[in-house]
Scaffold this active site. Structure first.
Site, mmCIF file in Angstrom:
data_model
loop_
_atom_site.group_PDB
_atom_site.id
_atom_site.type_symbol
_atom_site.label_atom_id
_atom_site.label_comp_id
_atom_site.label_asym_id
_atom_site.label_seq_id
_atom_site.Cartn_x
_atom_site.Cartn_y
_atom_site.Cartn_z
ATOM 1 N N GLU A 177 0.825 -1.217 0.000
ATOM 2 C CA GLU A 177 0.000 0.000 0.000
ATOM 3 C C GLU A 177 0.860 1.268 0.000
ATOM 4 O O GLU A 177 0.392 2.351 0.355
ATOM 5 C CB GLU A 177 -0.949 0.010 1.209
ATOM 6 C CG GLU A 177 -1.865 -1.193 1.339
ATOM 7 C CD GLU A 177 -2.874 -1.353 0.199
ATOM 8 O OE1 GLU A 177 -2.865 -0.521 -0.738
ATOM 9 O OE2 GLU A 177 -3.647 -2.316 0.246
ATOM 10 N N HIS B 190 -2.817 2.365 8.236
ATOM 11 C CA HIS B 190 -3.921 1.587 7.649
ATOM 12 C C HIS B 190 -4.097 0.307 8.461
ATOM 13 O O HIS B 190 -3.107 -0.308 8.872
ATOM 14 C CB HIS B 190 -3.601 1.253 6.192
ATOM 15 C CG HIS B 190 -4.463 0.176 5.607
ATOM 16 N ND1 HIS B 190 -5.834 0.324 5.467
ATOM 17 C CD2 HIS B 190 -4.175 -1.058 5.137
ATOM 18 C CE1 HIS B 190 -6.322 -0.779 4.919
ATOM 19 N NE2 HIS B 190 -5.346 -1.643 4.720
ATOM 20 N N HIS C 28 -7.393 -2.918 9.744
ATOM 21 C CA HIS C 28 -8.665 -3.595 9.451
ATOM 22 C C HIS C 28 -9.512 -3.767 10.721
ATOM 23 O O HIS C 28 -9.784 -4.900 11.126
ATOM 24 C CB HIS C 28 -8.388 -4.987 8.846
ATOM 25 C CG HIS C 28 -7.491 -4.996 7.650
ATOM 26 N ND1 HIS C 28 -6.780 -6.119 7.246
ATOM 27 C CD2 HIS C 28 -7.187 -4.021 6.742
ATOM 28 C CE1 HIS C 28 -6.096 -5.842 6.141
ATOM 29 N NE2 HIS C 28 -6.304 -4.578 5.824
ATOM 30 N N GLU D 33 -17.642 12.092 22.240
ATOM 31 C CA GLU D 33 -16.321 12.624 21.900
ATOM 32 C C GLU D 33 -15.998 12.622 20.405
ATOM 33 O O GLU D 33 -15.045 13.280 19.984
ATOM 34 C CB GLU D 33 -15.241 11.791 22.612
ATOM 35 C CG GLU D 33 -15.365 11.793 24.123
ATOM 36 C CD GLU D 33 -14.417 12.781 24.775
ATOM 37 O OE1 GLU D 33 -13.216 12.615 24.602
ATOM 38 O OE2 GLU D 33 -14.901 13.709 25.450
ATOM 39 N N HIS E 225 -12.983 -3.346 3.586
ATOM 40 C CA HIS E 225 -11.537 -3.604 3.710
ATOM 41 C C HIS E 225 -10.973 -3.066 5.030
ATOM 42 O O HIS E 225 -10.425 -3.818 5.822
ATOM 43 C CB HIS E 225 -10.792 -3.002 2.509
ATOM 44 C CG HIS E 225 -9.321 -3.273 2.515
ATOM 45 N ND1 HIS E 225 -8.619 -3.667 1.409
ATOM 46 C CD2 HIS E 225 -8.395 -3.201 3.512
ATOM 47 C CE1 HIS E 225 -7.346 -3.861 1.721
ATOM 48 N NE2 HIS E 225 -7.192 -3.564 2.990
#
Ligand code: 13P
Ligand code: ZN
Length: 270
Positions: A116, A139, A141, A169, A210
């Site tokens: 990525e 990144h 999951h 919040e 994803h």
């Protein structure tokens, strides 16, 4: 030369990857992190330039020439970062209009940066333009955010408003909201460009079915952003199938804006 394993950026990176794994956000090799490093700080730990090898990036990014990044390796398990940082992480310097990554440290088994990398590097460029102090792209999951993309409409305003309504919040932590990409093929320049485009207006970008991207000034801030959004998604997944009796109203959100000095994304509140 100081021992690079004692460098604050290295210690924080290892702790963060370990913590992300512990949160269940990074099964197997899921997830990746990149952090912009300061050259002067790096020179205390590494002889620069001592290029071990050069890897083509597969994209052009002249804005990043000469910039250094600590980044997770492709196929590497976050679970293992703490046990062998030099194998699972690497330090690269971008060169030749961003078309080449010079490996200065790490990826010791001959590995390379995350698949990525385009999304990370293009997101760094986008965020730096909005906030020159942005250093981190992350990144992962997280289960509830992922689950939510199966049952909630993907309209960004609706998705953001739902998350804001789940915990008081949320609007304080991410007043810029959450942008959303439909399912796209991961690891490509195309999803990288689409992510960077979304990063222009928000520090959180959901990849439907994803995971999520976060950007921030340091690892703690970026982790905290994702942590807060994931908490909200968890509440949503607990209540989505139940009759909604109460909520946080827009009027109450305006009170939060005033009290905490934040401004909600334009047009997202009534
Ligand atoms: P990498 O192992 O290449 O970092 O890929 C993991 C991932 O989450 C892909 O989206
Ligand atoms: Zn992923």
């Amino acid at each position: 030369m100081k021992n690079i394993m004692t460098a604050p950026f290295m210690v924080e990176m290892i702790r963060t990857a370990t913590n992300m794994y512990a949160h269940g956000w990074d099964e197997r090799n899921g997830g990746n992190i990149s952090m912009l490093l300061d050259e002067a700080e790096l020179k205390e730990y590494l002889a620069i330039p001592a290029i071990v090898r050069t890897i083509p990036t597969g994209f052009t990014a002249p804005e990043l020439d000469g910039k250094y990044f600590l980044v997770t390796g492709t196929g590497k398990y976050f679970k293992n970062v703490q046990y062998d940082p030099a194998k699972n992480l690497g330090i690269v310097r971008l060169a030749e209009n961003g078309t080449e990554a010079e490996v200065l440290w790490g990826f010791s088994d001959g590995g390379k940066f995350t698949s990525e990398f385009p999304a990370h590097m293009k997101s760094h460029i986008a965020r730096m333009k909005t906030d020159p102090e942005n250093r981190v792209v992350m990144h992962c999951h997280p289960s509830n955010l992922l689950a939510m993309t199966y049952v909630h409409e993907l309209d960004e305003k609706a998705f953001t408003r739902t998350l804001w309504q789940m915990c008081t919040e949320c609007i304080i932590v991410f007043p810029d909201g959450v942008n959303v990409l439909p399912w796209m093929l991961c690891g490509t320049n195309e999803i990288g460009e689409a992510t960077a485009e979304k990063m222009k207006t928000a520090r959180l970008v959901v990849w439907a079915q994803h995971g999520i991207y976060g950007a921030g000034r340091d690892l703690d801030e970026t982790f905290g952003l994702i942590e807060t959004a994931e908490k909200a998604a968890e509440i949503y997944m607990k209540i989505a199938h139940l009759p909604r009796v109460n909520t946080i109203t827009d009027e109450q959100m305006h009170l939060l804006e005033e009290r905490f000095g934040v401004k909600a994304r334009e047009g997202y509140l009534d």
